[in-house]
Design a protein around this motif. Structure first.
Motif, mmCIF file in Angstrom:
data_model
loop_
_atom_site.group_PDB
_atom_site.id
_atom_site.type_symbol
_atom_site.label_atom_id
_atom_site.label_comp_id
_atom_site.label_asym_id
_atom_site.label_seq_id
_atom_site.Cartn_x
_atom_site.Cartn_y
_atom_site.Cartn_z
ATOM 1 N N LEU A 151 0.841 -1.192 0.000
ATOM 2 C CA LEU A 151 0.000 0.000 0.000
ATOM 3 C C LEU A 151 0.875 1.240 0.000
ATOM 4 O O LEU A 151 1.923 1.274 0.647
ATOM 5 N N THR A 196 0.708 4.002 4.220
ATOM 6 C CA THR A 196 0.911 3.091 5.355
ATOM 7 C C THR A 196 1.003 3.873 6.659
ATOM 8 O O THR A 196 1.672 3.445 7.602
ATOM 9 N N THR A 216 -10.499 -7.253 3.779
ATOM 10 C CA THR A 216 -10.461 -6.397 4.971
ATOM 11 C C THR A 216 -9.384 -6.852 5.940
ATOM 12 O O THR A 216 -8.610 -6.043 6.467
ATOM 13 N N ALA A 225 -5.952 -6.018 4.691
ATOM 14 C CA ALA A 225 -5.600 -4.628 4.998
ATOM 15 C C ALA A 225 -5.164 -4.492 6.452
ATOM 16 O O ALA A 225 -4.167 -3.824 6.756
ATOM 17 N N THR A 246 -1.710 -6.009 6.909
ATOM 18 C CA THR A 246 -0.687 -5.171 6.288
ATOM 19 C C THR A 246 -0.336 -3.977 7.173
ATOM 20 O O THR A 246 0.833 -3.585 7.280
ATOM 21 N N CYS A 298 -13.655 -2.108 6.531
ATOM 22 C CA CYS A 298 -12.360 -1.621 7.021
ATOM 23 C C CYS A 298 -12.525 -0.588 8.132
ATOM 24 O O CYS A 298 -11.673 -0.465 9.019
ATOM 25 N N ILE A 336 -9.295 1.810 9.824
ATOM 26 C CA ILE A 336 -8.538 1.986 8.582
ATOM 27 C C ILE A 336 -9.151 3.145 7.805
ATOM 28 O O ILE A 336 -10.365 3.195 7.581
ATOM 29 N N GLN A 371 -6.745 4.440 2.661
ATOM 30 C CA GLN A 371 -6.087 3.131 2.702
ATOM 31 C C GLN A 371 -7.026 2.033 2.217
ATOM 32 O O GLN A 371 -6.615 1.115 1.500
ATOM 33 N N ALA A 372 -8.294 2.139 2.609
ATOM 34 C CA ALA A 372 -9.276 1.137 2.190
ATOM 35 C C ALA A 372 -9.442 1.143 0.676
ATOM 36 O O ALA A 372 -9.594 0.083 0.048
ATOM 37 N N VAL A 388 -6.934 -0.837 -1.085
ATOM 38 C CA VAL A 388 -7.283 -2.260 -1.050
ATOM 39 C C VAL A 388 -8.317 -2.570 -2.128
ATOM 40 O O VAL A 388 -8.262 -3.616 -2.785
#
Length: 411
Positions: A111, A114, A309, A312, A315, A354, A359, A363-364, A367
């Motif tokens: 990603l 982060t 999910t 993510a 990660t 997420c 999250i 960021q979602a 994903v």
């Protein structure tokens, strides 16, 4: 020359999205390998695509769920209710399979964003954050992509508007269709966004990202196979009190294969209706349960949402306890029921799941973009699972014949 240009234009505007995504994926890898600087430069295309998804997803969730709930009718046919119950049970077990595999084979994604996430510290904090998100101001929830708040307000408004007049429900349906059309426009440019995303990611990180994509795809497909060959037969066998595999294999052959290639549960409704007719099922019931199943019975989507999910969360270094994982299963089922009618519709509801773990929407959405990259295979498998399951559960409740394969083979 004119014919060639017309054919190219038709392919770009109306051609197979799977083919275009595959081409974008290959071209992105080739550009990153041949010219790393160029691969990094076209990353802006991926950023634009992710930003567009982030902008349209909250509106889609809000109006899609309102319209779906407001348009529900009270069904008097008692045979439909146990079928609907099986739909929900099947999706919940599918989400559990996805969660279990994610814990056994955790996936790590590459990603861009982060940044540290304020992960919940335990069950109490999860419930506290959930409660505060539910009562968030609806305008604030939409503006800040608070998907839990959006879901809560959409369900509440949808329940209240079930008593509205037909004109109001028609307006909501039209708005939902309009928003879905807008999402289709965004999804249509997915091949360009994926080209930029893959090119920049491979140029910056090498082939580690592709290995991550292959791993999460393997977990997804493994989960869907388990649901197809173990979970669904177990549910059907429990209801029918006999060997379910003749029915399951017939539905896979007659419905699942078609759905795999059409990638649309709605387009597969006539196939499922015809299969139910050949199996000698009650038409008054399957004429209701099959269309409803095409809209809400999304076991494959439940697997996709739960696996991506948790990928993510893993990660970003977020610890997910048992209670949070079970809560994710419930949210995944709600999300799956609200999947839109566009290709990759289940992916657009991942941010809602997420948000349980703090999250961020940005960021979602990264994903979600990863989901579009692997959707070349994932979406086809998901649709095949979703669609043929409708017939399995309908036949299980209505009484599957002893020779489903012979009946299905009739002209």
């Amino acid at each position: 020359m004119t014919t060639s240009r017309g054919s190219l234009r038709h392919f770009l505007l109306h051609g197979s999205l799977v083919t275009q995504i595959a081409i974008g994926l290959v071209l992105g890898v080739l550009l990153a390998v041949a010219w790393p600087a160029g691969g990094s430069a076209v990353g802006i295309l991926g950023e634009i695509f992710i930003t567009a998804l982030k902008s349209v997803a909250p509106i889609l969730v809000f109006f899609l769920i309102i319209a779906s709930i407001a348009g529900m009718r009270r069904e008097n046919k008692t045979s439909v209710r146990p079928i609907l119950s099986l739909y929900v049970i099947g999706m919940l077990l599918a989400a559990l399979v996805g969660v279990a595999l994610s814990f056994m084979f955790p996936s790590t994604l590459i990603l861009r964003d982060t940044a540290a996430v304020n992960a919940p510290g335990g069950v109490a904090e999860v419930l506290r954050n959930l409660a505060l998100s539910v009562v968030d101001n609806p305008v604030h929830a939409l503006a800040n992509a608070n998907f839990i708040g959006i879901l809560a307000w959409a369900i509440g408004l949808g329940m209240m508007l079930r008593h509205a007049n037909e004109t109001t429900r028609d307006v909501l349906h039209d708005i939902s269709r309009g928003v879905t059309g807008l999402v289709r426009m965004v999804v249509r440019v997915a091949p360009i966004g994926i080209f930029g995303l893959v090119a920049s990611t491979v140029a910056d990180t090498g082939f580690d990202a592709l290995r991550g994509y292959a791993h999460v795809l393997g977990v997804l497909l493994g989960g869907m196979l388990i649901v197809t060959l173990i979970v669904n037969p177990a549910i059907a066998g429990f209801v029918m009190r006999k060997n379910p595999y003749p029915l399951v294999l017939t539905c896979l052959r007659e419905s699942g294969v078609t759905a795999f290639f059409t990638r649309s549960s709605a387009a597969n409704i006539p196939v499922n209706m015809e299969l139910c007719r050949k199996l000698g099922l009650d038409e008054d019931t399957y004429s209701v349960s099959i269309p409803i199943g095409a809209a809400i019975n999304m076991a494959g989507a439940a697997v996709t949402i739960s696996v991506l999910t948790l990928a993510a969360a893993h990660t970003l270094g977020i610890h997910v306890d048992l209670f949070s994982a079970l809560l994710l299963c419930v949210v995944a089922v709600v999300c799956a029921c609200g999947v839109s009618g566009v290709a990759g519709g289940s992916l657009l509801l991942i941010p809602l799941a997420c948000s349980l773990f703090g999250i961020s929407p940005a960021q979602a959405m990264e994903v979600v973009a990863v989901g579009f990259i692997i959707s070349v295979v994932q979406d086809s498998a998901e649709t095949a699972l979703n669609s043929h399951t409708d017939v399995i559960f309908t036949a299980a409740v209505l009484g599957a014949p002893d020779n489903p394969a012979e009946l299905a083979a009739r002209e």
